[in-house]
Write an enzyme that holds these catalytic residues in place. Structure first.
Site, short mmCIF file in Angstrom:
data_model
loop_
_atom_site.label_atom_id
_atom_site.label_comp_id
_atom_site.label_asym_id
_atom_site.label_seq_id
_atom_site.Cartn_x
_atom_site.Cartn_y
_atom_site.Cartn_z
N HIS A 1 22.06 125.38 0.24
CA HIS A 1 21.17 124.01 0.03
C HIS A 1 19.97 124.46 -0.51
O HIS A 1 19.24 124.14 -1.46
CB HIS A 1 21.11 123.14 1.44
N LYS B 1 29.85 108.19 8.63
CA LYS B 1 29.96 109.76 8.74
C LYS B 1 29.44 109.91 10.29
O LYS B 1 28.43 109.47 10.87
CB LYS B 1 28.92 110.49 7.94
N ARG C 1 30.42 124.18 -5.89
CA ARG C 1 30.91 125.47 -5.47
C ARG C 1 32.51 125.68 -6.01
O ARG C 1 32.76 126.82 -6.26
CB ARG C 1 30.98 125.61 -3.98
N SER D 1 28.05 123.48 5.49
CA SER D 1 27.69 123.21 6.88
C SER D 1 28.74 123.23 7.83
O SER D 1 28.44 124.02 9.19
CB SER D 1 27.09 121.70 6.85
P1 ADP Z 1 27.66 115.91 1.45
O1 ADP Z 1 27.72 115.62 2.82
O2 ADP Z 1 27.12 114.93 0.54
O3 ADP Z 1 28.80 116.88 0.87
P2 ADP Z 1 26.09 118.24 1.55
O4 ADP Z 1 25.03 118.47 2.84
O5 ADP Z 1 27.34 119.05 2.24
O6 ADP Z 1 26.39 116.98 1.48
O7 ADP Z 1 25.68 118.99 0.65
C1 ADP Z 1 24.86 118.18 -0.47
C2 ADP Z 1 24.97 118.99 -1.48
O8 ADP Z 1 24.77 120.33 -1.60
C3 ADP Z 1 26.47 118.77 -2.46
O9 ADP Z 1 26.12 118.63 -3.75
C4 ADP Z 1 27.10 120.12 -2.04
O10 ADP Z 1 28.14 120.37 -3.09
C5 ADP Z 1 26.08 121.13 -2.38
N1 ADP Z 1 26.01 122.36 -1.44
C6 ADP Z 1 26.58 122.43 -0.22
N2 ADP Z 1 26.68 123.72 0.10
C7 ADP Z 1 26.18 124.31 -0.85
C8 ADP Z 1 26.34 125.62 -1.32
N3 ADP Z 1 26.77 126.73 -0.40
N4 ADP Z 1 25.90 126.11 -2.50
C9 ADP Z 1 25.41 125.08 -3.26
N5 ADP Z 1 25.39 123.89 -3.20
C10 ADP Z 1 25.86 123.33 -2.00
#
Ligand code: ADP
Length: 164
Positions: free
Chosen positions: A17, A41, A90, A128
């Site tokens: 992130h 969620k 990803r 996460s």
């Molecule tokens: P959500 O719950 O909406 O999936 P996340 O917190 O998981 O939100 O992630 C927010 C954004 O960051 C999403 O677009 C997700 O694809 C991206 N993201 C999550 N992990 C990574 C990572 N390791 N590298 C790049 N982008 C990521």
């Protein structure tokens, strides 16, 4: 002025992130990180904790602003005069999800576009949920979350899974 919104759960924040945020902050004049609150969620960290982690991780980025909201992302973007939503991509799984989200958003408001960034190589496999899993199995997460948050995230996950 180019203003973008980066929405997500960030439950908890990962280096993936943060990498997307740092790179976006070099492309856009202002980046709003939207810590989303979605009633359907289930989160491990509540919205104040997720906002707190994000604020610590981005404190040195002076064009990045962190807020939490239960608004529709498009409504939040409109309020901030942003016309871009940033997302990370990803894998093919992300692709399916992101293209659906993009089409959905576009059908509601075609003035707001989506900007996709691919992760840096080190973060390709990071999520996460993988961070939570690593802590559950007593693995070190210091390469996967911002340095200033390693202890906090590890301790809090352990507390919540009753491992401390
Ligand atoms: P959500 O719950 O909406 O999936 P996340 O917190 O998981 O939100 O992630 C927010 C954004 O960051 C999403 O677009 C997700 O694809 C991206 N993201 C999550 N992990 C990574 C990572 N390791 N590298 C790049 N982008 C990521």
């Amino acid at each position: 002025m180019r203003i973008a919104v980066y929405p997500g759960s960030f439950d908890p924040i990962s280096n993936g992130h943060l990498d997307i945020i740092k790179r976006s902050s070099q492309i856009f004049d202002k980046v709003y990180v939207l810590v989303s609150i979605n009633i359907s969620k289930k989160y491990m960290f509540d919205s104040n904790e997720r906002e707190h982690m994000m604020k610590i991780a981005t404190k040195d980025l002076n064009n990045v602003f962190v807020e939490q909201s239960s608004d529709l992302v498009l409504h939040f973007a409109k309020k901030k005069n942003a016309n871009v939503i940033i997302r990370g991509l990803r894998s093919m799984n992300d692709y399916q999800h992101e293209i659906t989200l993009f089409q959905f958003n576009r059908s509601i408001d075609s003035t707001i576009d989506t900007f996709i960034l691919f992760p840096s190589a080190d973060n390709l496999f990071l999520s996460s949920s993988s961070i939570k899993e690593l802590v559950m199995f007593n693995e070190d997460i210091s390469n996967y979350v911002p340095k200033s948050l390693v202890t906090y995230i590890t301790t809090e996950i352990k507390k919540r899974i009753g491992n401390i």
